[in-house]
Design a protein around this motif. Structure first.
Motif, PDB file in Angstrom:
ATOM      1  N   MET A  66      91.754  48.232 -72.824  1.00 26.31           N
ATOM      2  CA  MET A  66      90.383  48.186 -72.341  1.00 26.31           C
ATOM      3  C   MET A  66      90.258  47.319 -71.094  1.00 26.31           C
ATOM      4  O   MET A  66      89.149  47.130 -70.587  1.00 26.31           O
ATOM      5  N   HIS A 173      78.796  49.803 -77.595  1.00 26.16           N
ATOM      6  CA  HIS A 173      79.341  48.546 -77.113  1.00 26.16           C
ATOM      7  C   HIS A 173      78.670  47.415 -77.891  1.00 26.16           C
ATOM      8  O   HIS A 173      77.507  47.529 -78.297  1.00 26.16           O
ATOM      9  N   SER A 194      88.459  48.303 -80.385  1.00 21.90           N
ATOM     10  CA  SER A 194      87.949  48.450 -79.023  1.00 21.90           C
ATOM     11  C   SER A 194      88.787  49.461 -78.252  1.00 21.90           C
ATOM     12  O   SER A 194      88.253  50.331 -77.550  1.00 21.90           O
ATOM     13  N   HIS A 200      83.483  48.451 -75.623  1.00 18.12           N
ATOM     14  CA  HIS A 200      83.745  47.039 -75.359  1.00 18.12           C
ATOM     15  C   HIS A 200      83.210  46.174 -76.494  1.00 18.12           C
ATOM     16  O   HIS A 200      82.118  46.419 -77.028  1.00 18.12           O
ATOM     17  N   ASP A 427      86.245  40.630 -71.893  1.00 16.51           N
ATOM     18  CA  ASP A 427      86.467  41.767 -72.774  1.00 16.51           C
ATOM     19  C   ASP A 427      86.973  41.312 -74.128  1.00 16.51           C
ATOM     20  O   ASP A 427      86.959  40.116 -74.447  1.00 16.51           O
TER      21      ASP A 427
END
Length: 476
Positions: A66, A173, A194, A200, A427
């Protein structure tokens, strides 16, 4: 930074209900245990008695990284809030204050809190939000909605993992208050989820957006401190009166963690900003942590002086170190000191220091010593460096909300990234790294300070330089 007002300087989330508190407390005592908080198939490897430790092997990736993945661009960000106590009940004001954000759904088993938050939404001129108040697991029904982009979680710590998991599994998210989870296996599961769901999962660390922290960050990245060598961060905050207050938190959940863990319960306020300074997961990484702790005396002493003999707290035995001190070493050999103390009398401080080959900054109070600016062995005036303020603080000179504006900066920037389709400033890998000291410091203290490996949650991608909180102002 002025954090003297009680309503502004307590970033701790309150729980959904007393029933939830009892449920989670029972689970922790019966099934989670201290071993469950630190062990597990994806936990860091056991420490060696002496010598440098090797990095823990990462589990196989469940999906592509990610890192560098942008949000989908959207004109309006549709938000749900789970947990409407002290933290969630105040943060809703900031979501409503940011243009292009609509609060669509609210969840808290305490119906009065949900109703109060819903009135804030309609008073702001938005449509009445959907409300979810049917017990401790109604958040699962909320997460199944098809009209949500982002879920904000502000509940007791025990619930963070399950709520973040539910949000991602249903395509949302998610941003979670501190800490994002409490067990090493949970941190790995959030990373895997994720990557697999392409959603996220972020630790919403507001201190990363404080004015001093952002100024130091830009100065560090501009080379004013030279080669970085060491930093320190902390959560030193006398919470004794609030932890024993029967009304401030929804039940005793916050205090009960001091009956379970001996380590640093709240590392991210200090760790997050220093990790940003040092580009952790962006060219350097945290590799090991060693922790020591004092005896647990503060809460019992406060109870003796302030609580009546029939108070339920007299059944509690506290094991959490009054002060924990941890040393984190990075792959480049830098050292980060983390401290935690919420159970003894002292003024508020996050320490917030950074040192390099050209000088040092220390906060509380803010002071700086840089060559060649200072050469008389006296601290310099940090206010002389306002030209290094982050663009967020230049654009929003008087932001609304608590913590001297850093809460608003966090919400504004996150929502901006979602609207414009930008990569978030941090993240799931940052969330896992910043939170790992919770279980690992406990393990280290119980092992007489033996070093514990911090896993490489990026699976080797930490070596790549990439942007973070030190962002460029985007074009709207």
């Amino acid at each position: 930074m002025n954090e003297a007002q009680p309503q502004n300087h307590h970033p701790d989330e309150t729980g959904p209900s007393r029933r939830s508190v009892l449920w989670t407390a029972g689970a922790a005592g019966a099934g989670l245990g201290l071993g469950g908080l630190t062990a597990g198939p994806a936990a860091a490897a056991a420490p060696r008695a002496a010598g440098p430790s090797t990095t823990a092997a990462a589990p196989s990736a469940k999906g592509k990284t990610m890192i560098g993945v942008p949000f989908e661009r959207r004109s309006t960000v549709r938000v749900a809030i789970i947990g409407l106590g002290n933290r969630g009940g105040s943060m809703i004001d900031l979501f409503l204050a940011v243009p292009g954000v609509r609060v669509v759904a609210l969840c808290d088993p305490v119906k009065e809190k949900t109703a109060r938050a819903a009135r804030k939404v309609t008073n702001a001129g938005q449509p009445a939000p959907a409300v979810y108040t049917n017990g401790d697991h109604d958040f699962e029904r909320l997460c199944r909605r098809g009209d949500l982009d982002f879920v904000y979680v502000a509940t007791p710590w025990d619930l963070h993992f399950e709520m973040a998991k539910a949000a991602m599994l249903h395509g949302k998210h998610v941003g979670v208050e501190c800490p994002v989870a409490l067990r090493m296996e949970e941190l790995w599961k959030l990373v895997d989820l994720s990557e697999r769901t392409r959603r996220h999962c972020m630790q919403l660390e507001n201190c990363c957006y404080a004015r001093n922290e952002m100024r130091v960050l830009r100065m560090a990245h501009a080379g004013l401190f030279g080669e970085l060598l060491h930093g320190a961060g902390a959560y030193l905050h006398d919470l004794r009166d609030l932890m024993f207050d029967p009304t401030y938190y929804e039940g005793p959940w916050r205090r009960l963690w001091h009956t379970r863990l001996r380590g640093d319960l709240y590392p991210t306020h200090g760790f997050g900003p220093v990790a940003n300074y040092m580009d952790i997961n962006r060219g350097d990484r945290a590799v090991r942590i060693s922790s020591i702790g004092t005896p647990a005396l503060g809460l019992a002493a406060y109870r003796k002086d302030h609580m009546p003999p029939n108070d339920p707290s007299w059944k509690e035995s506290y094991v959490g170190s009054d002060r924990t001190i941890s040393l984190v070493q990075t792959a480049k050999g830098r050292v980060i000191r983390l401290e935690h103390d919420v159970s003894t009398p002292h003024p508020y401080s996050r320490i917030n220091s950074l040192g390099g080959t050209k000088g040092v900054f220390e906060d509380y109070p803010a002071r700086i010593y840089l060559e060649p600016d200072q050469g008389n062995d006296e601290w310099g005036d940090f206010s002389r460096y306002t030209q290094w303020d982050h663009w967020l603080w230049k654009e929003h000179t008087n932001p609304p909300g608590g913590h001297d504006g850093m809460d608003y900066m966090l919400v504004f920037r996150l929502m901006q990234c979602m609207r414009l389709g930008l990569v978030p400033d941090f993240d799931v890998y940052d969330a896992a790294t910043w939170t790992a000291p919770v279980p690992l410091s406990d393990r280290s203290i119980r092992a007489n300070g033996a070093p514990q490996e911090i896993p490489d949650f990026t699976r080797g991608l930490w070596k790549r330089a990439r942007p973070g909180v030190d962002s460029e102002k985007p074009e709207e």
